[in-house]
Design a protein around this motif. Structure first.
Motif, PDB file in Angstrom:
ATOM      1  N   ALA A   2       0.837  -1.200   0.000  1.00 20.16           N
ATOM      2  CA  ALA A   2       0.000   0.000   0.000  1.00 20.16           C
ATOM      3  C   ALA A   2       0.874   1.254   0.000  1.00 20.16           C
ATOM      4  O   ALA A   2       2.014   1.252   0.474  1.00 20.16           O
ATOM      5  N   THR A   3       0.306   2.332  -0.519  1.00 24.42           N
ATOM      6  CA  THR A   3       0.966   3.642  -0.524  1.00 24.42           C
ATOM      7  C   THR A   3       0.274   4.541   0.484  1.00 24.42           C
ATOM      8  O   THR A   3      -0.966   4.585   0.559  1.00 24.42           O
ATOM      9  N   GLY A   4       1.050   5.275   1.256  1.00 20.52           N
ATOM     10  CA  GLY A   4       0.508   6.242   2.206  1.00 20.52           C
ATOM     11  C   GLY A   4       0.991   7.643   1.876  1.00 20.52           C
ATOM     12  O   GLY A   4       2.195   7.886   1.796  1.00 20.52           O
ATOM     13  N   LEU A   5       0.057   8.553   1.653  1.00 16.00           N
ATOM     14  CA  LEU A   5       0.374   9.962   1.425  1.00 16.00           C
ATOM     15  C   LEU A   5      -0.234  10.784   2.549  1.00 16.00           C
ATOM     16  O   LEU A   5      -1.347  10.498   3.013  1.00 16.00           O
ATOM     17  N   ALA A   6       0.481  11.808   2.985  1.00 16.57           N
ATOM     18  CA  ALA A   6       0.011  12.627   4.101  1.00 16.57           C
ATOM     19  C   ALA A   6       0.179  14.104   3.778  1.00 16.57           C
ATOM     20  O   ALA A   6       1.151  14.507   3.140  1.00 16.57           O
ATOM     21  N   LEU A   7      -0.788  14.892   4.230  1.00 19.52           N
ATOM     22  CA  LEU A   7      -0.733  16.351   4.148  1.00 19.52           C
ATOM     23  C   LEU A   7      -0.900  16.904   5.554  1.00 19.52           C
ATOM     24  O   LEU A   7      -1.864  16.564   6.252  1.00 19.52           O
ATOM     25  N   LEU A  78      -3.572  10.482   4.869  1.00 21.96           N
ATOM     26  CA  LEU A  78      -3.581  11.064   6.210  1.00 21.96           C
ATOM     27  C   LEU A  78      -3.575  12.574   6.061  1.00 21.96           C
ATOM     28  O   LEU A  78      -2.687  13.132   5.409  1.00 21.96           O
ATOM     29  N   PHE A  79      -4.567  13.241   6.644  1.00 23.29           N
ATOM     30  CA  PHE A  79      -4.660  14.697   6.578  1.00 23.29           C
ATOM     31  C   PHE A  79      -4.714  15.240   7.997  1.00 23.29           C
ATOM     32  O   PHE A  79      -5.587  14.861   8.780  1.00 23.29           O
ATOM     33  N   SER A  80      -3.752  16.105   8.343  1.00 19.24           N
ATOM     34  CA  SER A  80      -3.797  16.750   9.656  1.00 19.24           C
ATOM     35  C   SER A  80      -3.799  18.263   9.478  1.00 19.24           C
ATOM     36  O   SER A  80      -3.133  18.796   8.588  1.00 19.24           O
ATOM     37  N   TYR A  81      -4.575  18.929  10.330  1.00 22.04           N
ATOM     38  CA  TYR A  81      -4.689  20.389  10.289  1.00 22.04           C
ATOM     39  C   TYR A  81      -4.573  20.918  11.697  1.00 22.04           C
ATOM     40  O   TYR A  81      -5.202  20.396  12.633  1.00 22.04           O
ATOM     41  N   VAL A 133     -10.016   3.674  -0.740  1.00 18.18           N
ATOM     42  CA  VAL A 133      -8.871   4.397  -0.186  1.00 18.18           C
ATOM     43  C   VAL A 133      -9.220   4.747   1.253  1.00 18.18           C
ATOM     44  O   VAL A 133     -10.293   5.294   1.527  1.00 18.18           O
ATOM     45  N   ARG A 134      -8.352   4.420   2.171  1.00 17.15           N
ATOM     46  CA  ARG A 134      -8.572   4.752   3.580  1.00 17.15           C
ATOM     47  C   ARG A 134      -8.217   6.231   3.789  1.00 17.15           C
ATOM     48  O   ARG A 134      -7.143   6.671   3.390  1.00 17.15           O
ATOM     49  N   ILE A 135      -9.124   6.988   4.394  1.00 17.89           N
ATOM     50  CA  ILE A 135      -8.905   8.411   4.654  1.00 17.89           C
ATOM     51  C   ILE A 135      -8.980   8.644   6.156  1.00 17.89           C
ATOM     52  O   ILE A 135      -9.984   8.321   6.798  1.00 17.89           O
ATOM     53  N   VAL A 136      -7.900   9.178   6.711  1.00 16.27           N
ATOM     54  CA  VAL A 136      -7.819   9.486   8.139  1.00 16.27           C
ATOM     55  C   VAL A 136      -7.514  10.958   8.304  1.00 16.27           C
ATOM     56  O   VAL A 136      -6.636  11.499   7.630  1.00 16.27           O
ATOM     57  N   CYS A 137      -8.237  11.604   9.208  1.00 18.22           N
ATOM     58  CA  CYS A 137      -8.124  13.048   9.390  1.00 18.22           C
ATOM     59  C   CYS A 137      -7.974  13.365  10.872  1.00 18.22           C
ATOM     60  O   CYS A 137      -8.712  12.835  11.705  1.00 18.22           O
ATOM     61  N   PHE A 138      -6.991  14.215  11.213  1.00 14.65           N
ATOM     62  CA  PHE A 138      -6.801  14.716  12.572  1.00 14.65           C
ATOM     63  C   PHE A 138      -6.877  16.238  12.526  1.00 14.65           C
ATOM     64  O   PHE A 138      -6.065  16.874  11.845  1.00 14.65           O
ATOM     65  N   LEU A 139      -7.847  16.819  13.227  1.00 12.14           N
ATOM     66  CA  LEU A 139      -8.043  18.264  13.214  1.00 12.14           C
ATOM     67  C   LEU A 139      -7.813  18.825  14.608  1.00 12.14           C
ATOM     68  O   LEU A 139      -8.579  18.538  15.537  1.00 12.14           O
ATOM     69  N   ASP A 140      -6.770  19.633  14.768  1.00  9.43           N
ATOM     70  CA  ASP A 140      -6.502  20.292  16.043  1.00  9.43           C
ATOM     71  C   ASP A 140      -6.943  21.745  15.937  1.00  9.43           C
ATOM     72  O   ASP A 140      -6.125  22.654  15.740  1.00  9.43           O
TER      73      ASP A 140
END
Length: 274
Positions: A2-7, A78-81, A133-140
């Motif tokens: 699998a490929t993992g991309l993160a922003l 993976l998206f974190s803000y 596609v697995r989408i994971v989001c962390f919002l601080d």
């Protein structure tokens, strides 16, 4: 494999020229983005980091669009803000006075460098990803409980990551027409069955709460890093959420929020599994 991309997006301020003179100064958001990127890279993600002036709507949507073009079934985003969160009235000019997908009649927003980014826009960006596609989001940020879709502060002296209500009202009055047109465009492109993308969000707080900034990290990111413990954590996303929640006061209660129908195997995976 699998490929993992993160922003990872971290904004310690916004463009005062776009926010009627308000700078929204914070301390720890860029640190949060850097630390989340380090965590993600150690877990096997290819990470992109956008800091303060780079954290524009165009840049965020461009990186998410590039990721959508690269990722296929079985891969992960993976998206974190980390920054300010806001709220806008949910389509008050519509025929029903708003949409029925926002029980509080408010759209949650990410306060990006040049303008507020609606939770509807986040969902629109996520819909571009292929099925499975697995989408994971962390919002601080504040008001982030359902941020992929009335302020009271935590019991501390820390700065809260929300846009003050007078600025919210002023900007909404100025930009009412823009957001009405934007919502119409997003609604026209949404699936007819109203289904959201399959995504998992762990947020810093509930929609009606605010999140604390800090000297090094935001309170939520600090708790997340402590629970992760350089990879020593074992358990799924629900366990991860509960452990973070236990490290914060009731006035800032992290939320676990799912859209669409994420596969249970995904929800039960150890966080940050590529």
């Amino acid at each position: 494999m699998a490929t993992g991309l993160a922003l990872h997006v971290g904004l310690n301020s916004v463009d005062p020229a776009r926010y009627e003179g308000w700078e929204g100064t914070l301390v720890a958001c860029e640190n949060d983005a850097h630390d989340m990127a380090r965590l993600a890279r150690s877990a096997g993600f290819e990470s992109t980091v956008l800091l303060t002036p780079e954290g524009t709507v165009a840049n965020v949507t461009a990186v998410l669009g590039e990721a959508a073009a690269r990722l296929g079934p079985g891969d992960i985003l993976l998206f974190s803000y980390s920054g300010h969160g806001g709220q806008l009235p949910d389509a008050p000019d519509g025929p029903a006075g708003g949409s029925d997908d926002e029980p509080d009649a408010l759209d949650e927003t990410l306060v990006l460098y040049d303008r507020q980014f609606l939770d509807d826009e986040v969902q629109h960006a996520f819909r571009a990803f292929a099925d499975d596609v697995r989408i994971v989001c962390f919002l601080d940020c504040c008001h982030s409980g359902s941020g992929i879709e009335i302020p009271g502060g935590p019991e501390s002296d820390a700065t809260a990551r929300f846009m003050p209500e007078p600025e919210q009202r002023q900007l909404y009055d100025r930009d009412r027409g823009f957001y009405a047109d934007l919502r119409r465009t997003l609604a026209e492109s949404a699936p007819q069955d109203g289904a959201g993308p399959d995504a998992l969000l762990v947020s810093a707080c509930q929609d009606n709460q605010v999140a604390s900034d800090g000297d090094v990290n935001g309170a939520f990111t600090e708790a997340l890093l402590r629970v992760w413990d350089d990879g020593a954590f074992r358990g799924g996303y629900r366990d991860f959420h509960r452990a973070i929640q236990r490290g914060l006061p009731p006035t800032q209660s992290p939320n676990l929020y799912l859209t669409g129908t994420p596969d249970q195997e995904f929800v039960d995976q150890r966080p940050f599994t590529v």
